[in-house]
Scaffold this motif. Structure first.
Motif, PDB file in Angstrom:
ATOM      1  N   LEU A 138       0.833  -1.200   0.000  1.00  0.00           N
ATOM      2  CA  LEU A 138       0.000   0.000   0.000  1.00  0.00           C
ATOM      3  C   LEU A 138       0.864   1.245   0.000  1.00  0.00           C
ATOM      4  O   LEU A 138       1.673   1.459   0.912  1.00  0.00           O
ATOM      5  N   ALA A 139       0.716   2.079  -1.027  1.00  0.00           N
ATOM      6  CA  ALA A 139       1.407   3.371  -1.080  1.00  0.00           C
ATOM      7  C   ALA A 139       0.615   4.363  -0.227  1.00  0.00           C
ATOM      8  O   ALA A 139      -0.574   4.584  -0.465  1.00  0.00           O
ATOM      9  N   GLU A 140       1.274   4.959   0.761  1.00  0.00           N
ATOM     10  CA  GLU A 140       0.575   5.834   1.705  1.00  0.00           C
ATOM     11  C   GLU A 140       0.907   7.309   1.544  1.00  0.00           C
ATOM     12  O   GLU A 140       0.055   8.170   1.784  1.00  0.00           O
ATOM     13  N   GLN A 141       2.146   7.608   1.164  1.00  0.00           N
ATOM     14  CA  GLN A 141       2.578   9.001   1.082  1.00  0.00           C
ATOM     15  C   GLN A 141       3.340   9.249  -0.215  1.00  0.00           C
ATOM     16  O   GLN A 141       4.040   8.364  -0.704  1.00  0.00           O
ATOM     17  N   ALA A 142       3.165  10.445  -0.752  1.00  0.00           N
ATOM     18  CA  ALA A 142       3.944  10.861  -1.920  1.00  0.00           C
ATOM     19  C   ALA A 142       4.411  12.293  -1.691  1.00  0.00           C
ATOM     20  O   ALA A 142       3.677  13.119  -1.145  1.00  0.00           O
ATOM     21  N   GLY A 143       5.646  12.551  -2.092  1.00  0.00           N
ATOM     22  CA  GLY A 143       6.194  13.891  -1.913  1.00  0.00           C
ATOM     23  C   GLY A 143       7.200  14.206  -2.994  1.00  0.00           C
ATOM     24  O   GLY A 143       7.462  13.411  -3.895  1.00  0.00           O
ATOM     25  N   GLY A 144       7.763  15.396  -2.914  1.00  0.00           N
ATOM     26  CA  GLY A 144       8.773  15.803  -3.884  1.00  0.00           C
ATOM     27  C   GLY A 144       8.186  16.601  -5.021  1.00  0.00           C
ATOM     28  O   GLY A 144       7.101  17.167  -4.934  1.00  0.00           O
ATOM     29  N   THR A 179       5.656   3.521   1.309  1.00  0.00           N
ATOM     30  CA  THR A 179       4.678   2.443   1.449  1.00  0.00           C
ATOM     31  C   THR A 179       4.459   2.098   2.923  1.00  0.00           C
ATOM     32  O   THR A 179       5.211   2.522   3.801  1.00  0.00           O
ATOM     33  N   ALA A 180       3.421   1.305   3.172  1.00  0.00           N
ATOM     34  CA  ALA A 180       3.006   0.994   4.537  1.00  0.00           C
ATOM     35  C   ALA A 180       4.081   0.251   5.316  1.00  0.00           C
ATOM     36  O   ALA A 180       4.100   0.310   6.557  1.00  0.00           O
ATOM     37  N   ASP A 181       4.985  -0.431   4.627  1.00  0.00           N
ATOM     38  CA  ASP A 181       6.049  -1.170   5.317  1.00  0.00           C
ATOM     39  C   ASP A 181       7.251  -0.304   5.645  1.00  0.00           C
ATOM     40  O   ASP A 181       8.274  -0.793   6.126  1.00  0.00           O
ATOM     41  N   GLY A 182       7.156   1.000   5.379  1.00  0.00           N
ATOM     42  CA  GLY A 182       8.241   1.916   5.710  1.00  0.00           C
ATOM     43  C   GLY A 182       9.238   2.151   4.604  1.00  0.00           C
ATOM     44  O   GLY A 182      10.141   2.984   4.758  1.00  0.00           O
ATOM     45  N   ALA A 183       9.092   1.462   3.469  1.00  0.00           N
ATOM     46  CA  ALA A 183      10.028   1.641   2.355  1.00  0.00           C
ATOM     47  C   ALA A 183       9.745   2.954   1.632  1.00  0.00           C
ATOM     48  O   ALA A 183       8.620   3.455   1.622  1.00  0.00           O
ATOM     49  N   PRO A 202     -11.566   8.868  -5.067  1.00  0.00           N
ATOM     50  CA  PRO A 202     -10.327   8.103  -5.168  1.00  0.00           C
ATOM     51  C   PRO A 202     -10.162   7.160  -3.981  1.00  0.00           C
ATOM     52  O   PRO A 202     -10.451   7.530  -2.834  1.00  0.00           O
ATOM     53  N   ALA A 203      -9.734   5.938  -4.269  1.00  0.00           N
ATOM     54  CA  ALA A 203      -9.696   4.895  -3.241  1.00  0.00           C
ATOM     55  C   ALA A 203      -8.761   5.224  -2.084  1.00  0.00           C
ATOM     56  O   ALA A 203      -8.950   4.712  -0.978  1.00  0.00           O
ATOM     57  N   THR A 204      -7.752   6.051  -2.323  1.00  0.00           N
ATOM     58  CA  THR A 204      -6.868   6.502  -1.258  1.00  0.00           C
ATOM     59  C   THR A 204      -6.634   8.005  -1.421  1.00  0.00           C
ATOM     60  O   THR A 204      -6.779   8.539  -2.524  1.00  0.00           O
TER      61      THR A 204
END
Length: 293
Positions: free
Chosen positions: A78-84, A93-97, A226-228
């Motif tokens: 699951l992609a949770e955050q986007a930046g830049g 992603t949810a696993d911290g990557a 949007p789903a997320t």
């Protein structure tokens, strides 16, 4: 690794976009949470070459074809955050990557806001649908109920007599005026004002007064979003449509954030597998052009 494009969402639109980029020998990362919108349906219809196929088989076959390209990286998560910004985006992603890419593509799909009718959730995608082009033919000209949710339900009820004998179940959501009553009557649509107590059997409607109305299938006009919220968190503007909210894009499928694109149900309406694939293919080509020019 710094990818050319990160695709958030690996369903039909996302994979269609990825395919164009992979065939241009670009490095593509697809991050997919595995929650297709049509995961509840046993058959997909109206998609040329795949009519009547299990949508899960269509998706799995498409993924297998993409995996043959050596410049693809696929992450189940699951992609949770986007930046830049353009040429320097990151997706967490949810696993911290954290993943880096020059461009982003949001193909997250949408979530349906279903009407609060007892028994509807369990029948969604099986005997309760949103798209008559996808599911109407299989009802074999039988009795069809339209569960009203708002103004779009009138349009839906006027359209669906092509596929059967229609009853518009107002359920307190709409009150057609005299002109609308006449329009519905001209199309042979009956109106049932009694509230719905719940759904039973395959697609039977139990009314508050105890009557049971049997139907071959039911339709309802859901509101979608949007789903997320990941695109909105990046700053991408949303816009309202008669179907709900979606990510705003220009003709090239670029969002209000330079270098971030969006496609599929999350960025266009109306919705179907065919339209999502076409929209994704166009987005993939436009993403490639943005990397070249």
């Amino acid at each position: 690794m710094h990818h050319d494009v990160i695709v958030v969402g690996g369903s039909y639109a996302g994979m269609a976009a990825a395919l164009q980029l992979l065939r241009a020998r670009r490095t593509v990362l697809v991050i997919d949470a595995g929650l297709r919108r049509n995961r509840f349906a046993e058959e997909s219809h109206g998609f040329l070459g795949q009519d009547g196929a299990d949508p899960a088989d269509v998706a799995c076959g498409a993924r297998d074809q993409l995996m043959r390209y050596p410049t693809l990286t696929w992450v189940d998560g699951l992609a949770e955050q986007a930046g830049g910004e353009r040429d320097a985006f990151t997706v967490g992603t949810a696993d911290g990557a954290a993943h880096a890419g020059r461009r982003l593509l949001f193909a997250t799909g949408v979530a349906d806001d279903l009407p609060p009718v007892e028994g509807l959730v369990e029948r969604w995608g099986r005997s309760v649908f949103h798209c008559p082009y996808c599911h109407g033919y299989e009802l074999d000209q039988g009795r069809i109920g339209v569960i009203a949710t708002g103004p779009m339900s009138l349009h839906q009820a006027l359209l669906i007599p092509e596929w059967g004998t229609v009853t518009l179940l107002a359920n307190g959501a709409i009150r057609p005026d005299a002109a609308q009553h006449a329009e519905l009557a001209a199309r042979g649509v009956a109106i049932e004002e009694e509230p719905i107590a719940g759904l039973e059997g395959h697609a039977d409607v139990r009314l508050a007064d105890g009557r049971l109305l049997p139907f071959a299938g039911l339709f309802t006009a859901t509101r979608t979003a949007p789903a997320t919220p990941i695109a909105e968190r990046l700053g991408c503007a949303l816009e309202e449509t008669p179907f709900g909210s979606q990510i705003r894009t220009d003709a090239s499928k670029e969002t209000s954030v330079p270098g971030a694109f969006a496609c599929g149900d999350a960025a266009r309406a109306p919705h179907s597998v065919s339209l999502a694939v076409g929209d994704g293919a166009w987005a993939g080509a436009q993403l490639h052009r943005s990397l070249v020019f």
